[in-house]
Structures are given as C-alpha cells and as structure tokens.
Design a protein around this motif. Structure first.
Motif, short mmCIF file in Angstrom:
data_model
loop_
_atom_site.label_atom_id
_atom_site.label_comp_id
_atom_site.label_asym_id
_atom_site.label_seq_id
_atom_site.Cartn_x
_atom_site.Cartn_y
_atom_site.Cartn_z
N LYS B 125 44.01 -9.61 -6.49
CA LYS B 125 45.38 -9.38 -6.98
C LYS B 125 45.75 -10.43 -8.02
CE LYS B 125 46.85 -7.37 -2.60
NZ LYS B 125 47.73 -7.50 -1.42
N GLU B 126 44.84 -10.70 -8.91
CA GLU B 126 45.04 -11.64 -10.01
C GLU B 126 45.20 -13.09 -9.54
OE1 GLU B 126 47.04 -10.06 -13.77
OE2 GLU B 126 48.12 -9.03 -12.16
N GLU B 127 44.90 -13.39 -8.29
CA GLU B 127 45.01 -14.76 -7.81
C GLU B 127 43.65 -15.43 -7.68
OE1 GLU B 127 47.32 -14.82 -4.27
OE2 GLU B 127 49.15 -14.18 -5.30
N GLN B 128 42.62 -14.73 -8.18
CA GLN B 128 41.31 -15.36 -8.09
C GLN B 128 41.18 -16.44 -9.15
OE1 GLN B 128 42.07 -12.53 -9.64
NE2 GLN B 128 40.30 -11.54 -10.61
N GLN B 129 40.25 -17.37 -8.92
CA GLN B 129 39.96 -18.41 -9.90
C GLN B 129 38.58 -18.13 -10.50
OE1 GLN B 129 41.09 -21.70 -6.87
NE2 GLN B 129 40.90 -22.75 -8.82
N PHE B 130 38.43 -18.47 -11.75
CA PHE B 130 37.11 -18.36 -12.40
C PHE B 130 36.56 -19.78 -12.53
CE2 PHE B 130 37.17 -13.92 -13.33
CZ PHE B 130 38.51 -13.60 -13.39
N VAL B 131 35.72 -20.12 -11.59
CA VAL B 131 35.18 -21.48 -11.54
C VAL B 131 33.74 -21.43 -12.04
CG1 VAL B 131 34.71 -23.47 -10.08
CG2 VAL B 131 36.63 -21.94 -9.52
N GLY B 132 33.55 -21.72 -13.30
CA GLY B 132 32.22 -21.58 -13.90
C GLY B 132 31.76 -20.14 -13.81
N ALA B 133 30.59 -19.94 -13.21
CA ALA B 133 30.03 -18.59 -13.08
C ALA B 133 30.55 -17.87 -11.83
CB ALA B 133 28.51 -18.68 -13.02
N PHE B 139 41.15 -17.17 1.05
CA PHE B 139 41.77 -16.34 2.09
C PHE B 139 42.47 -17.22 3.12
CE2 PHE B 139 40.57 -12.07 1.04
CZ PHE B 139 39.36 -12.15 0.37
N GLU B 140 42.94 -18.38 2.69
CA GLU B 140 43.70 -19.36 3.47
C GLU B 140 42.85 -20.08 4.48
OE1 GLU B 140 47.43 -17.94 4.97
OE2 GLU B 140 47.85 -16.91 3.08
N ASP B 141 42.19 -19.37 5.38
CA ASP B 141 41.35 -20.06 6.35
C ASP B 141 39.85 -19.82 6.08
OD1 ASP B 141 41.61 -17.68 9.11
OD2 ASP B 141 41.60 -17.41 6.94
N VAL B 142 39.58 -18.88 5.19
CA VAL B 142 38.20 -18.58 4.82
C VAL B 142 38.09 -18.62 3.30
CG1 VAL B 142 36.38 -16.82 4.83
CG2 VAL B 142 37.76 -17.19 6.88
N GLY B 143 37.06 -19.26 2.82
CA GLY B 143 36.83 -19.29 1.38
C GLY B 143 35.92 -18.15 0.95
N TYR B 144 36.05 -17.76 -0.32
CA TYR B 144 35.24 -16.65 -0.85
C TYR B 144 34.74 -17.03 -2.23
CZ TYR B 144 34.27 -12.01 -2.87
OH TYR B 144 33.69 -10.93 -3.50
N MET B 145 33.44 -16.85 -2.45
CA MET B 145 32.88 -17.09 -3.77
C MET B 145 31.96 -15.93 -4.14
SD MET B 145 30.50 -20.38 -2.65
CE MET B 145 29.45 -20.49 -4.07
N TYR B 161 33.42 -28.42 -7.03
CA TYR B 161 34.83 -28.00 -6.90
C TYR B 161 34.99 -27.05 -5.71
CZ TYR B 161 39.31 -25.85 -7.92
OH TYR B 161 40.61 -25.38 -7.81
N ILE B 162 34.06 -26.09 -5.60
CA ILE B 162 34.17 -25.08 -4.54
C ILE B 162 33.97 -25.71 -3.17
CG2 ILE B 162 33.11 -22.99 -3.59
CD1 ILE B 162 32.39 -22.26 -6.54
N MET B 163 32.99 -26.60 -3.05
CA MET B 163 32.74 -27.24 -1.75
C MET B 163 33.95 -28.08 -1.33
SD MET B 163 29.71 -26.16 -0.89
CE MET B 163 29.88 -24.66 -1.86
N GLU B 164 34.52 -28.76 -2.29
CA GLU B 164 35.69 -29.61 -2.01
C GLU B 164 36.89 -28.74 -1.65
OE1 GLU B 164 36.13 -32.68 -1.52
OE2 GLU B 164 38.30 -32.91 -1.73
N LYS B 165 37.07 -27.63 -2.37
CA LYS B 165 38.23 -26.75 -2.15
C LYS B 165 38.22 -26.17 -0.74
CE LYS B 165 40.33 -22.51 -3.98
NZ LYS B 165 41.66 -22.99 -4.41
N PHE B 166 37.02 -25.80 -0.26
CA PHE B 166 36.94 -25.09 1.02
C PHE B 166 36.47 -25.98 2.17
CE2 PHE B 166 38.30 -21.52 -1.01
CZ PHE B 166 37.40 -20.84 -1.82
N ILE B 173 32.58 -17.11 2.56
CA ILE B 173 31.86 -15.87 2.28
C ILE B 173 31.24 -16.01 0.89
CG2 ILE B 173 32.06 -13.39 1.87
CD1 ILE B 173 34.52 -13.47 3.76
N VAL B 174 29.92 -15.85 0.81
CA VAL B 174 29.23 -15.86 -0.47
C VAL B 174 28.83 -14.41 -0.76
CG1 VAL B 174 27.29 -16.76 -1.80
CG2 VAL B 174 28.34 -18.18 -0.03
N ASP B 175 29.41 -13.83 -1.78
CA ASP B 175 29.21 -12.41 -2.09
C ASP B 175 28.28 -12.27 -3.29
OD1 ASP B 175 31.57 -9.62 -2.55
OD2 ASP B 175 29.38 -9.71 -2.46
N ILE B 176 27.07 -11.75 -3.06
CA ILE B 176 26.12 -11.56 -4.17
C ILE B 176 25.77 -10.07 -4.32
CG2 ILE B 176 25.13 -13.88 -4.10
CD1 ILE B 176 22.64 -12.55 -2.72
#
Lengths: 276, 344
Positions: B125-133, B139-145, B161-166, B173-176
């Motif tokens: 819903k347009e709240e995602q971040q574009f962190v490099g690739a 998701f507040e209690d769960v991170g998603y990349m 950045y991602i490891m520190e954020k979450f 969740i790592v989605d490939i």
C-alpha cells in the motif's frame, strides 16, 4: 742504548709509512668495480610495440581469434666484455575477434631476466632466462566463461647470435642480433573448469613437452647520432605458447611484435664497442 | 652486407602466422558442421546426462536426420533448439541474433503461486521501502524483504540496514518468488546474514573429461557468517538475524535462487514455504559456435549435504499454494501462512 732506541724509532716510523701506501680491501674492491664499469655498456630501455595476436583456446571454443594491438616496454640492457644481461618488462592489449565477429579483449604482460655468457666465438652467447608471462582474455558475451587466462612462470636457456654490419649507402654501422628462448621447466596456471569467472585455477608444473613455449627475437640497434652514446633498437619478436589442460582442452597462442626502443646510455665503456 | 644479414631480415617472414600450424581445424560454415559442433559441446561439457538418464547419441541420431545442406539459418536454429530441449534444462540455451532457445517447462507446467499486484495493492500500500535491491515492508512484529533478482547487487549497506531495522522483530520473511537467478556472489552475501556460525550447505563438482561421468571430486561448500570490516564495525548495530526466518519460494525460483534456497535450508532457523523451486543446480559454461551463435550448457552439479541433487528443484518444508479464491480476494495465501507461522 740511545743508538738502539734511535734505530727502533726509525724502523717503526718507516714500516708505518709503508703500510699507509698499500691499498685496503675496501679500496681494492672499489678499484675492481671501477675497472668493471670501464668495461660496461649499460642502457635504460623504453620501447613501444605494435602487435598481432592469434589464439585458439579449446576451453572457449574451436574458433580462432585474431587481431592487432600495441604495447609498451621498459628495462635495462647491459653489455660487458664477456656477458650480456637484460631485464625487460612489457605489456599490452590486442583487440581480437573470431571470424563471426565475436570480440575479445586480450591483455598480456611479460617480465624476463636474461644472463648470457660469450662463447669462444665472440658472435655467440649462451645463458639462462627467468620469464613470467601473463595472458588474460575477456569475452563479455560468454558470461560465466568470459574470462580465460594463462600464467606461465618459467626457467630455461637462451641463445643469442650477434654481428655488426654496415648499412650500404647510409654507411651506418649497426649491431644485429637473433635470440631464442626455450623454457625447460614451467609453472602454469589455467582456469579449472568452464565457469571461469569463479577465478578458480588449476596449477601445473611442467617440463618441456606438455608445454610448448618459445620466444624468438630478431633485431638491430644503432647509435641515434654520431658520437651519441644513446641507441635506437628495432626488433621483431615472436612469442609462442601451446598448452594442453587435459584430453579435451588445449590453448595455442602466438603473438608477433614489432618494437622500436630507445636505449638511453647510463654507462659507456672505454674499450667495449656497443656494436658487438 | 653479408648473406647472413640478409637472412636475418628475412627470417621473421618465416614466422608469419606459423602458430596456426598447431591450431585445430575450425568448424566449417555448414549446417551439418554447426549442428555437430553444438552436439559435441554438450556431449563433453553437460553435467546431467547420467542423472537425467538421457541417451545423447540417440538424441543426435533423431535430430541429425532433420539437417540438410540447403536449410536456412532459422530452420537450423529450430533443429538445434529442439535437440537441446531434450536436456530438460533451463540453463541450456542457444542464442542467435534473432532468437533464444529455451526449456521453461520447469515453471510453465506448474501454478505461479505469486502475484506481485496483490502484494503491491493489498500489503505494501505504498508504504514499502526500496532498500538497494530489496523491497522492504514492516509488518510491525514481522519483517519482510522481497528480492526479485540475484542479478541485482545485494549491498552490505542495504543488508546492514535491514538487519538493524528488524533486529527486535519476531521473525523475517524473505520472499524470492519469481526470482529467476543471477549472480552467485549475491547468494552468499545474503545467506550469511542469517547465521553466526560456519555451516555446511552442500557440495559441488564439475565435468572434467570426455566421459559423461567424468567429474572432479566433490568439494564441500560452507557458508561463513558475515564479518563486518573492523573499520566500520559498530557494536550497537545488528549485522545478523538468527531468529526464525521463513523463505518463500515458487517454481520460478531458478539457478542462483535454488542455490540460495539450499543454503538457507541448511540453516536451523529457516523454514522454506511455498512451492518447489524450479531447479537449475548446474552452473552453465558458454561457447561460441562457428556462425557466432552462443551456446550454454550446465557444467556442474550441486547436492545438499545429505546427497540431494538440486537440479530438478528443492522441496519446501511447508508446501503452501496461492489459492485462486484468495488471489481474487486480494490475499496472498503463502504470505499469510508465513506471517501466522512466525507469529505463533
């Protein structure tokens, strides 16, 4: 008593004076070095090269890649009464391509040290050489297999023949030479398998036989101007390499180079002709 | 001028192209020769003949009969492409200026199990971040990349950045899904963030002879944990995440994405969820054919530590499919299962 003392002092003083006139070991070394320099022609060498390369690497494909390029070189060249020594560093680039037009960047470098001893016939020299050759090819379109290389460190024998002659009409005296290098033992590195961008290498120690490698040079050098110790060198060199990785893969490369070099005189011998 | 001086100047002419005496004969520019060249390259470099029980000589006989001397280049391309299709391998491609041969059965024969539109409209819903690739969502209690291609550089800065954020989240969740592969360097760079100890993740070997079973010795592959540069290391920053991780995969995960799945599956804190990966466990080697076409074939094999060959794909720990009714309703079934798994 007085007479004895007088003669003792006289004897002591005279031996001290004599001892001061004999050269020390350090002075003797210095003297020998100076004599050696008086028999040395030493040059710093700078050169530019035009090159042409042929290569077929069956680890890539059976297509033959060829093309032109250039390079530069530097080094030191020294002639004495009974020996020649040369250090040489050269490197360059060739733009090569297959007959279908697939292009490859070909980078090469070569470092060598030669020591040659004059034989009974003063026109011929024989000696040894240490050589390091690096040839790297990059074919972008081949992705995982884009990088191929040969790294060859070798030790071998070198023979040289040289002779002065006078160019007719110009009446310019030049020194001509022919030199050939044959490695006897080598350490070879090649890609280990088809995914060459992994950078993994296979290393081999090889004697003459499995490795076919030689370098032949024909050239001449002459003074730039009359009474000028600096010289110009023009030469043609052929570098050949054939190596078999295994029953399937083999690489053959040949490079032809024409070089023009400036030999800047650093030391000039009093009694050694630079044309010999 | 003496005769030897004249000879000295003429001798270099003798060396003109003399190294070509040692060259093998180049493939002629005929349809038959190019067909043979393609078959022979696969014959000596392809790594899965025995594994896939392919009779390559029989395949040659079948397609050789379709070669004739007057065929045009498109027809020749089609014959070679059809022959290569028999290898059932997404890493086997013939590339010309007008087409690229392929075998995509490894994902076309299966449901997609992925809809980026659903993710974008109903989850990000347009709240995602574009962190490099990476596309990153909290998701507040769960991170998603979300990582869409291993060809995109996974920079250490982005991963830091991602490891520190979450770092305080329950899980990541790592989605490939739909990640078709790319650089193996990125596989290691990402996977090593999810462990703090050296882990055996598999073993690898490569073709090194004429025989279809001529391979190098198996060589172990270990995943070493990420170690930050001592210059930039900061004790307050988290560089790893070793709490529960769910890796989402589907049939379109191929090549480097399959390698990544195997690396992650070897980690004790990771659960693979979704569908089998498409496979692609052989790194390809390339050649140029006589007419300039580029051919690549798989040249290596990769197995899990317990001997499972990943060429035909890696099964998930939890098989979950994207239900059609959920998709219509704007729900990603697989993502919901992953969130529930990490939140329980």
């Amino acid at each position: 008593m007085k007479k004895a003392l007088y003669f003792f002092c006289l004897f002591f003083a005279s031996t001290s004076l004599l001892a001061q006139n004999e050269p020390t070991k350090k002075e003797q070394r210095k003297q020998r070095k100076q004599e050696q320099l008086n028999q040395t022609n030493r040059y710093f060498v700078l050169e530019v090269l035009g090159t042409y390369r042929n290569v077929q690497d069956l680890a890539t494909s059976n297509q033959i890649y060829n093309g032109f390029g250039g390079g530069i070189g530097f080094g030191g060249f020294q002639m004495r009464n009974n020996n020649i020594q040369e250090f040489r560093g050269r490197g360059g680039y060739n733009g090569i391509s297959s007959r279908a037009g697939v292009s490859t960047d070909d980078f090469w470098g070569n470092f060598s040290y030669v020591y040659l001893r004059k034989l009974k016939n003063p026109k011929f020299f024989l000696g040894g050489q240490a050589n390091f050759l690096s040839q790297v090819r990059y074919t972008d379109i081949l992705s995982n297999s884009s990088l191929h290389w040969e790294l060859v460190g070798s030790l071998g024998i070198t023979a040289r023949a040289q002779s002065p002659f006078t160019i007719p009409l110009l009446k310019k005296q030049v020194a001509t030479y022919a030199q050939v290098y044959l490695p006897l033992i080598a350490y070879v590195s090649r890609p280990i398998y088809g995914v060459t961008v992994s950078g993994e290498m296979e290393h081999y120690v090889s004697a003459l036989g499995r490795l076919g490698n030689t370098s032949m040079e024909f050239g001449m050098h002459f003074p730039i101007r009359k009474n000028n110790a600096n010289r110009l060198r023009i030469s043609y060199q052929w570098d050949f390499l054939r190596w078999r990785d295994n029953e399937v893969h083999k690489v053959v490369t040949g490079q032809h180079a024409i070089s023009i070099g400036l030999l800047v005189s650093m030391i000039q011998a009093e009694n050694i002709s630079p044309n010999l | 001028m003496r005769i030897q001086h004249i000879l000295l100047f003429l001798t270099p002419l003798l060396f003109y192209n003399c190294e070509t005496v040692f060259f093998e004969e180049e493939t002629p520019f005929t349809a038959q020769a190019i067909f043979d060249e393609a078959w022979e390259f696969a014959d000596r470099e392809y790594s899965f003949f025995e594994y896939k029980e392919i009779d390559w000589n029989a395949v040659r006989a079948e397609y050789d009969s379709r070669i004739d001397s007057v065929m045009n280049r498109e027809d020749l391309f089609d014959v070679i492409a059809d022959m290569l299709f028999e290898l059932r391998d997404g890493h086997v491609n013939l590339r010309s200026s007008f087409d690229r041969s392929r075998n995509w059965r490894w994902f076309l024969d299966y449901p997609p199990n992925y809809n980026f539109d659903v993710l974008e409209r109903n989850y990000f819903k347009e709240e995602q971040q574009f962190v490099g690739a990476f596309i990153v969502h909290d998701f507040e209690d769960v991170g998603y990349m979300h990582y869409r291609s291993f060809s995109s550089t996974a920079s250490e800065g982005a991963l830091n950045y991602i490891m520190e954020k979450f770092k305080n989240h329950k899980g990541i969740i790592v989605d490939i899904r739909d990640n078709g592969g790319g650089s193996s360097g990125n596989v290691t760079r990402i996977a090593r963030r999810f462990t703090q100890e050296s882990i055996l993740v598999g073993r690898e070997r490569y073709r090194n002879g004429i025989g279809h079973n001529d391979f190098s010795e198996w060589e172990n592959v270990r995943l070493e944990p990420y170690e930050p540069d001592s210059d930039i290391e900061n004790d307050t920053i988290a560089y790893h995440f070793t709490k529960p991780v769910v890796l989402l995969t589907n049939r379109s995960c191929y090549s480097a994405a399959s390698f990544f799945t195997q690396y992650m599956k070897a980690l004790p804190n990771v659960t693979v969820m979704g569908d089998w990966t498409g496979g692609g466990g052989g790194a390809p080697t390339f050649t140029e054919l006589a007419n300039g076409w580029i051919l690549r074939v798989s040249n290596t094999q990769f197995e899990s530590p317990d001997g499972f060959n990943i060429e035909d794909g890696i099964p998930p720990d939890e098989q979950v499919g994207l239900r059609q009714e959920d998709e219509i309703a704007g729900i990603d079934t697989i993502l919901e299962e992953a969130l529930a798994f990490l939140r329980k």
